[in-house]
Design a protein around this motif. Sequence first.
Motif, short mmCIF file in Angstrom:
data_model
loop_
_atom_site.label_atom_id
_atom_site.label_comp_id
_atom_site.label_asym_id
_atom_site.label_seq_id
_atom_site.Cartn_x
_atom_site.Cartn_y
_atom_site.Cartn_z
N LEU A 17 -29.41 6.94 46.54
CA LEU A 17 -27.98 6.80 47.09
C LEU A 17 -27.58 6.98 48.65
O LEU A 17 -27.18 6.01 48.93
CB LEU A 17 -26.84 7.96 46.46
CG LEU A 17 -26.71 7.79 44.78
CD1 LEU A 17 -25.70 9.05 44.16
CD2 LEU A 17 -26.50 6.50 44.27
N GLU A 18 -28.25 7.96 49.01
CA GLU A 18 -28.08 8.27 50.61
C GLU A 18 -28.44 6.86 51.31
O GLU A 18 -27.74 6.43 52.23
CB GLU A 18 -28.70 9.38 50.92
CG GLU A 18 -27.97 10.41 50.72
CD GLU A 18 -28.91 12.03 50.60
OE1 GLU A 18 -29.76 11.98 51.26
OE2 GLU A 18 -28.28 12.81 50.04
N ARG A 19 -30.07 6.41 51.11
CA ARG A 19 -30.22 5.27 51.63
C ARG A 19 -29.56 4.08 51.53
O ARG A 19 -29.91 3.08 52.25
CB ARG A 19 -31.87 5.29 51.46
CG ARG A 19 -32.41 4.71 50.17
CD ARG A 19 -33.92 4.78 50.25
NE ARG A 19 -34.49 3.71 49.77
CZ ARG A 19 -35.71 3.36 50.51
NH1 ARG A 19 -36.31 4.15 51.11
NH2 ARG A 19 -36.39 2.23 49.93
N ASN A 20 -28.75 3.71 50.51
CA ASN A 20 -28.01 2.75 50.07
C ASN A 20 -26.76 2.92 50.63
O ASN A 20 -25.71 2.07 50.39
CB ASN A 20 -28.15 2.33 48.89
CG ASN A 20 -29.50 1.71 48.61
OD1 ASN A 20 -29.84 0.54 49.09
ND2 ASN A 20 -30.63 2.32 48.10
N ARG A 21 -26.25 4.18 51.37
CA ARG A 21 -24.92 4.57 51.61
C ARG A 21 -23.93 4.52 50.49
O ARG A 21 -22.68 4.01 50.68
CB ARG A 21 -24.46 3.65 52.78
CG ARG A 21 -25.45 3.85 54.18
CD ARG A 21 -24.91 2.92 55.17
NE ARG A 21 -25.57 2.81 56.36
CZ ARG A 21 -26.82 2.31 56.56
NH1 ARG A 21 -27.46 1.54 55.71
NH2 ARG A 21 -27.76 2.78 57.58
N GLY A 46 -28.58 -7.52 41.03
CA GLY A 46 -30.08 -7.16 40.53
C GLY A 46 -30.78 -5.60 40.74
O GLY A 46 -30.01 -4.73 41.13
N VAL A 47 -31.87 -5.88 40.92
CA VAL A 47 -32.89 -4.73 41.25
C VAL A 47 -32.56 -4.69 42.83
O VAL A 47 -33.46 -5.38 43.46
CB VAL A 47 -34.30 -4.51 40.68
CG1 VAL A 47 -34.99 -3.18 41.23
CG2 VAL A 47 -34.28 -4.60 39.26
N LEU A 48 -31.94 -3.80 43.40
CA LEU A 48 -31.62 -3.56 44.77
C LEU A 48 -32.60 -2.86 45.43
O LEU A 48 -33.10 -3.18 46.54
CB LEU A 48 -30.37 -3.13 44.98
CG LEU A 48 -28.81 -3.97 44.70
CD1 LEU A 48 -27.72 -3.08 45.12
CD2 LEU A 48 -29.24 -5.33 45.00
N ASP A 49 -33.10 -1.58 45.02
CA ASP A 49 -33.93 -0.81 45.67
C ASP A 49 -34.59 0.27 44.87
O ASP A 49 -34.16 0.38 43.83
CB ASP A 49 -32.84 0.03 46.71
CG ASP A 49 -33.67 0.73 47.70
OD1 ASP A 49 -34.85 0.33 48.05
OD2 ASP A 49 -33.41 1.63 48.46
N VAL A 95 -21.29 4.93 41.93
CA VAL A 95 -22.07 4.39 40.79
C VAL A 95 -21.21 4.38 39.30
O VAL A 95 -20.69 5.34 39.18
CB VAL A 95 -23.31 5.56 40.77
CG1 VAL A 95 -24.19 5.38 39.51
CG2 VAL A 95 -23.84 5.49 42.11
N ALA A 96 -21.51 3.35 38.65
CA ALA A 96 -20.92 3.32 37.59
C ALA A 96 -21.64 4.11 36.21
O ALA A 96 -20.94 4.75 35.30
CB ALA A 96 -20.67 1.82 36.80
N LEU A 97 -22.91 3.94 36.36
CA LEU A 97 -23.68 4.63 35.39
C LEU A 97 -25.10 5.36 35.96
O LEU A 97 -25.69 4.74 36.59
CB LEU A 97 -24.12 3.65 34.43
CG LEU A 97 -23.33 3.22 33.24
CD1 LEU A 97 -23.97 2.37 32.47
CD2 LEU A 97 -22.82 4.45 32.44
N ALA A 124 -34.51 3.78 40.70
CA ALA A 124 -34.21 2.61 40.97
C ALA A 124 -32.74 2.21 41.22
O ALA A 124 -31.87 2.83 40.17
CB ALA A 124 -34.95 1.53 39.83
N LEU A 125 -32.11 1.52 42.06
CA LEU A 125 -30.78 1.07 42.00
C LEU A 125 -30.56 -0.23 41.67
O LEU A 125 -31.32 -1.37 42.04
CB LEU A 125 -30.34 1.32 43.50
CG LEU A 125 -28.85 0.91 43.56
CD1 LEU A 125 -27.87 1.79 43.22
CD2 LEU A 125 -28.72 0.87 45.24
N LEU A 126 -29.57 -0.36 40.73
CA LEU A 126 -29.34 -1.77 40.14
C LEU A 126 -27.97 -2.20 40.32
O LEU A 126 -27.07 -1.24 40.34
CB LEU A 126 -29.85 -2.10 38.71
CG LEU A 126 -31.17 -2.23 38.27
CD1 LEU A 126 -31.99 -0.95 38.49
CD2 LEU A 126 -31.35 -2.70 36.76
N ARG A 127 -27.67 -3.37 40.65
CA ARG A 127 -26.26 -4.05 40.63
C ARG A 127 -26.17 -4.95 39.65
O ARG A 127 -26.85 -5.96 39.77
CB ARG A 127 -26.02 -4.53 42.00
CG ARG A 127 -24.27 -4.57 41.91
CD ARG A 127 -23.69 -4.72 43.53
NE ARG A 127 -22.45 -4.89 43.67
CZ ARG A 127 -21.96 -5.95 44.39
NH1 ARG A 127 -22.69 -6.67 44.98
NH2 ARG A 127 -20.61 -6.22 44.06
#
Length: 337
Positions: free
Chosen positions: A245-249, A183-186, A255-257, A331-334
């Motif tokens: 990206l950096e703060r989520n290592r 989901g929405v991770l960060d 990244v797929a998209l 926003a970062l989503l998985r």
Amino acid sequence: MANRRTPRRNAYVRSVGRFLPERRMTNREFEDMVDTTDEWIVTRTGIRERRILEPGLGSSYMAVRAARECLERAGASPEEVDVIIVGTVTPDMLFPATACLVQKEIGASRAWGFDLSAGCSAFVFALTTGAQMIEAGRYDKVLVIGSDVMSTIIDYEDRNTCVLFGDAAGAALLEPCPEEGYGVLDFVQYVDGAGGDFLHMKAGGSKRPASCETVKNKEHFVYQEGRQVFRHAVIEMANVSAEILERNRLTGDDVALFIPHQANLRIIEASANRMKIDRSKVIVNIDRYANTTAGTIPLCLYQAVVEENRVRKGDYLVMSAFGAGFTWGSALLRWWE
Ligand code: COA
């Protein structure tokens, strides 16, 4: 790390919907209206055509249609919706909020809602706001919409702005993610009010209400210093995309998209380069729809999820936007489905 938090229950995007006006306006049509060429527009912006809504319909018309498709795809009924957030700079009217008009029209009898004004960042801001409502445990269905009828606030005699924008709406339904780690991770978001000087509407608000003079002076249209906006957008959208990206290592390879706001192809490419992400993973549709303000990100998401069916469970998606304010964020989503 100011925004860093440990989500208790993430929100995920359960479904998406969109509305595109039928009327296509090509670059060639502008050649008869202002001193421009198809070649200039394509090379400087990446835009080839845009959609234009029939006059008299307003943002709620498009938002309602995007919302209906979104709910249908989820198999959810309007009565189940808890909250409606509409990102827009072109509400049907200053009040009531477009979210209220949408609530009535789709029959979301239990929902409350509001409009969110953040220029081209509105959809990302709305999505992260809705996600936090779900994380907090209070709501289970938040409908997030981006809808803008930019053609109603564009001066079609100003070549600097008229070629850049189009009309569209997109929607996403947020729900609690059934599985942890998806989901929405960060997210990372910013505003810098100093940027307001470069992109705004001069009149029509409480400080300078509409008058014969403001209309005569064309003060109800988008005022933009394009070069200044470009300079900030190209730096900040790239920075915030790298920051998430950096703060989520993560790296661009993970990244797929990448789903960037569609204001200018050169801004998109600069952000993708900064993330070191392959061009094949970047969603681009600016050529067909131009800058639809709050509509760009959900249109791209729709393209990836529905039209191209290219999002799989576990995929990392990054959404990034920059807009009037200045406002910007990622926003970062998985993906979970
Ligand atoms: N056709 C032909 N020439 C045009 C034109 C058009 N439609 N629009 C502007 N020009 C001219 C300008 O008048 C300028 O002429 P001058 O040098 O004689 O003054 C020349 O093109 C170059 O202008 P410049 O602003 O340097 O071009 P640019 O490469 O920065 O591209 C934008 C202009 C607007 C496309 C670009 O600045 C941009 O995309 N800005 C960000 C817009 C944006 O994202 N806004 C939404 C918020 S996210």
